[in-house]
Design a protein around this motif. Structure first.
Motif, PDB file in Angstrom:
ATOM      1  N   LYS A   1       0.824  -1.215   0.000  1.00 21.85           N
ATOM      2  CA  LYS A   1       0.000   0.000   0.000  1.00 21.85           C
ATOM      3  C   LYS A   1       0.858   1.265   0.000  1.00 21.85           C
ATOM      4  O   LYS A   1       0.334   2.374   0.004  1.00 21.85           O
ATOM      5  N   GLY A   2       2.171   1.085   0.019  1.00 26.60           N
ATOM      6  CA  GLY A   2       3.051   2.246   0.096  1.00 26.60           C
ATOM      7  C   GLY A   2       3.171   2.792   1.503  1.00 26.60           C
ATOM      8  O   GLY A   2       3.500   3.967   1.705  1.00 26.60           O
ATOM      9  N   GLU A   3       2.938   1.921   2.486  1.00 26.03           N
ATOM     10  CA  GLU A   3       3.046   2.335   3.884  1.00 26.03           C
ATOM     11  C   GLU A   3       4.369   1.853   4.478  1.00 26.03           C
ATOM     12  O   GLU A   3       4.751   0.699   4.316  1.00 26.03           O
ATOM     13  N   ALA A   4       5.043   2.769   5.151  1.00 28.21           N
ATOM     14  CA  ALA A   4       6.278   2.422   5.852  1.00 28.21           C
ATOM     15  C   ALA A   4       5.929   1.673   7.126  1.00 28.21           C
ATOM     16  O   ALA A   4       5.106   2.130   7.917  1.00 28.21           O
ATOM     17  N   LYS A   5       6.563   0.513   7.321  1.00 27.93           N
ATOM     18  CA  LYS A   5       6.336  -0.242   8.541  1.00 27.93           C
ATOM     19  C   LYS A   5       7.127   0.368   9.705  1.00 27.93           C
ATOM     20  O   LYS A   5       7.989   1.230   9.515  1.00 27.93           O
ATOM     21  N   PHE A   6       6.837  -0.125  10.883  1.00 32.23           N
ATOM     22  CA  PHE A   6       7.358   0.462  12.116  1.00 32.23           C
ATOM     23  C   PHE A   6       8.877   0.721  12.120  1.00 32.23           C
ATOM     24  O   PHE A   6       9.309   1.753  12.653  1.00 32.23           O
TER      25      PHE A   6
ATOM     26  N   PHE B   1      10.831  11.057   2.756  1.00 28.83           N
ATOM     27  CA  PHE B   1      10.034  10.597   1.617  1.00 28.83           C
ATOM     28  C   PHE B   1       9.182  11.705   0.999  1.00 28.83           C
ATOM     29  O   PHE B   1       8.412  11.442   0.077  1.00 28.83           O
ATOM     30  N   ASN B   2       9.303  12.915   1.504  1.00 26.36           N
ATOM     31  CA  ASN B   2       8.507  14.024   0.973  1.00 26.36           C
ATOM     32  C   ASN B   2       8.730  14.184  -0.530  1.00 26.36           C
ATOM     33  O   ASN B   2       9.875  14.247  -0.996  1.00 26.36           O
ATOM     34  N   GLY B   3       7.641  14.231  -1.274  1.00 24.24           N
ATOM     35  CA  GLY B   3       7.741  14.396  -2.722  1.00 24.24           C
ATOM     36  C   GLY B   3       7.941  13.099  -3.474  1.00 24.24           C
ATOM     37  O   GLY B   3       7.950  13.091  -4.709  1.00 24.24           O
ATOM     38  N   LEU B   4       8.125  11.981  -2.752  1.00 22.61           N
ATOM     39  CA  LEU B   4       8.328  10.686  -3.389  1.00 22.61           C
ATOM     40  C   LEU B   4       7.067   9.835  -3.250  1.00 22.61           C
ATOM     41  O   LEU B   4       6.313   9.977  -2.285  1.00 22.61           O
ATOM     42  N   THR B   5       6.859   8.963  -4.213  1.00 19.05           N
ATOM     43  CA  THR B   5       5.665   8.118  -4.195  1.00 19.05           C
ATOM     44  C   THR B   5       6.006   6.695  -4.613  1.00 19.05           C
ATOM     45  O   THR B   5       7.067   6.430  -5.169  1.00 19.05           O
TER      46      THR B   5
ATOM     47  N   GLY C   1       3.672   3.882  -6.737  1.00 20.72           N
ATOM     48  CA  GLY C   1       2.385   3.682  -7.372  1.00 20.72           C
ATOM     49  C   GLY C   1       1.501   4.911  -7.279  1.00 20.72           C
ATOM     50  O   GLY C   1       0.277   4.810  -7.202  1.00 20.72           O
ATOM     51  N   GLY C   2       2.128   6.068  -7.255  1.00 21.84           N
ATOM     52  CA  GLY C   2       1.385   7.318  -7.172  1.00 21.84           C
ATOM     53  C   GLY C   2       0.959   7.704  -5.770  1.00 21.84           C
ATOM     54  O   GLY C   2       0.368   8.770  -5.566  1.00 21.84           O
ATOM     55  N   LYS C   3       1.274   6.870  -4.782  1.00 18.96           N
ATOM     56  CA  LYS C   3       0.857   7.137  -3.407  1.00 18.96           C
ATOM     57  C   LYS C   3       2.036   7.632  -2.574  1.00 18.96           C
ATOM     58  O   LYS C   3       3.128   7.079  -2.640  1.00 18.96           O
TER      59      LYS C   3
END
Length: 422
Positions: free
Chosen positions: A372-377, A388-392, A394-396
């Motif tokens: 899902k594009g979520e960073a784990k703990f 990660f600002n400005g980076l995606t 899959g567009g997320k």
């Protein structure tokens, strides 16, 4: 005079900047495996960019690979490990091309690769009985493709690894005898001597700690001794996560910890996991030195899955969750950085093809970033820092799992268990 002085000063500054940038560029170009392996400024990771349930049908595009590479670069990663160069799976070749393009687009982008060449026994992955004493005829082409890529991208490929867990006997579908790995390691070393491969490319094989002499004496053979002498360094694997089921004595909560809180029991178990990994690493080192050899040993693979409906889940060892992954990741980075050991942490992103028919299978969930594009703990702190600002992907944009709610995360964390049917 004052204006002439100012102009002269500006010219001197410009010359200095150009000279400095030129030296930096030269320095980056000249970096070899010897410079980057074991260097804490060059963090390593295992990378597979597959996002779908099939590798053959869902090859990541160059744009998707560049998206991932930018994310890993932001994480401080500078060395990637890939696993094969098979014709039907152009992933590694595309990763190299994506890095090449990013370097051309941004002079500050820096990434190197440990390029894997997959090695099989005869009849591996077929309906015939695998013959572990003979090698697959496909191996020759795999080595040739690895050499071609190393020569095409000499500024990126710094290591060639012959085989992945190719000697360990529990890899029943494909394992080979050490003499096969030795044959191809010697072949590559000879190419270096002949000038047909850069002398600076380091050659290794990446395998379980036992295959490097750190475990069962069954592996202590003359061919292994010769292999240890032939490689430029040893790439060893260690997995306390898997051993929480298969070799679980270290995982058991000892009597003197029964009085602790659940969190303290878990924290203590993860410290034991770190010690378990160090013990396996040191066992390899001890065997190597018993042969009169002294060369670098780096960790080619280690990791911790966050979900399991099998051996490592709620009805098994209860090893799988993000909190434990976070502790293990930080423990291993702290230890290896301090000791000058490269740790190719497994892995950057979750990959669902590994156990496609079983979404909650542990093999699908070793990544530091989920599908899902979520960073784990383990890397929530990087989200907080804004790397990660400005980076995606899959567009997320990259966000935190559990919406960053640690209390919610801890509700899924269980105390280690060794009392279950095996």
């Amino acid at each position: 005079m004052n204006s002439i002085f100012k102009i002269s000063f500006v010219i001197i500054v410009l010359i200095s900047v150009v000279s400095c940038n030129s030296k930096t560029a030269i320095k980056k170009k000249e970096l070899t495996a010897e410079h980057i392996l074991g260097n804490p400024d060059y963090l390593a990771i295992s990378y597979g960019g597959y996002r779908g349930k099939s590798r053959e049908d869902n090859q990541p595009t160059i744009l998707q690979l560049k998206e991932d590479l930018k994310l890993m670069h932001a994480m401080g990663i500078r060395i990637l490990r890939t696993y094969n160069v098979q014709p039907e799976l152009p992933h590694a070749a595309n990763v190299l091309e994506a890095i090449h393009q990013l370097k051309n687009e941004d002079a500050n982008f820096e990434m190197y690769v440990m390029l894997g060449a997959w090695i099989d026994c005869l009849n591996a992955w077929t309906d015939k009985e695998p013959n572990h004493n003979l090698e697959s005829p496909e191996n020759e082409g795999e080595i040739a493709r690895a050499v071609a890529l190393a020569n095409k991208y000499p500024d990126i490929v710094k290591v060639i690894a012959v085989g992945n867990e190719a000697m360990v006997k529990w890899a029943a579908s494909y394992f080979v005898q050490p003499n096969v790995i030795l044959k191809w390691v010697n072949y590559l070393q000879n190419l270096k001597k002949k000038g047909e491969l850069s002398k600076d490319v380091w050659i290794t094989s990446s395998d379980d700690f036992s295959c490097w002499g750190g475990g069962d004496s069954l592996y202590h053979t003359k061919d292994l001794e010769d292999l240890i002498k032939a490689v430029d360094y040893i790439s060893t694997h260690t997995y306390p996560y898997h051993n929480s089921h298969h070799n679980s004595e270290f995982w058991k909560v000892p009597d003197n910890e029964f009085h602790l809180s659940d969190k303290d029991k878990i924290d203590a178990a993860m410290l034991r996991s770190k010690k378990f990994a160090i013990k396996q690493y040191n066992a390899v080192k001890s065997y190597m030195k018993s042969l009169g050899v002294n060369k670098p040993i780096h960790i080619g693979e280690t990791g911790w899955s966050t979900i399991s409906n099998g051996y490592y889940g709620v009805n098994g060892s209860r090893a799988s969750d993000e909190y434990k992954q976070g502790l293990y990741y930080n423990h291993l980075r702290e230890w290896t950085n301090k000791e000058g050991i490269s740790c190719f942490y497994f892995e950057a992103f979750d990959e669902q093809w590994k156990d496609a028919e079983n979404p909650n299978g542990s093999e699908n969930h070793f990544g530091l970033i989920n599908l899902k594009g979520e960073a784990k703990f383990p890397i929530w702190n990087l989200v907080d820092k804004g790397v990660f600002n400005g980076l995606t992907r899959g567009g997320k944009s990259i966000t935190k799992t559990y919406n960053g709610n640690k209390e919610a995360l801890m509700n899924d964390v269980l105390v280690p268990n060794t009392e279950y049917n095996r």
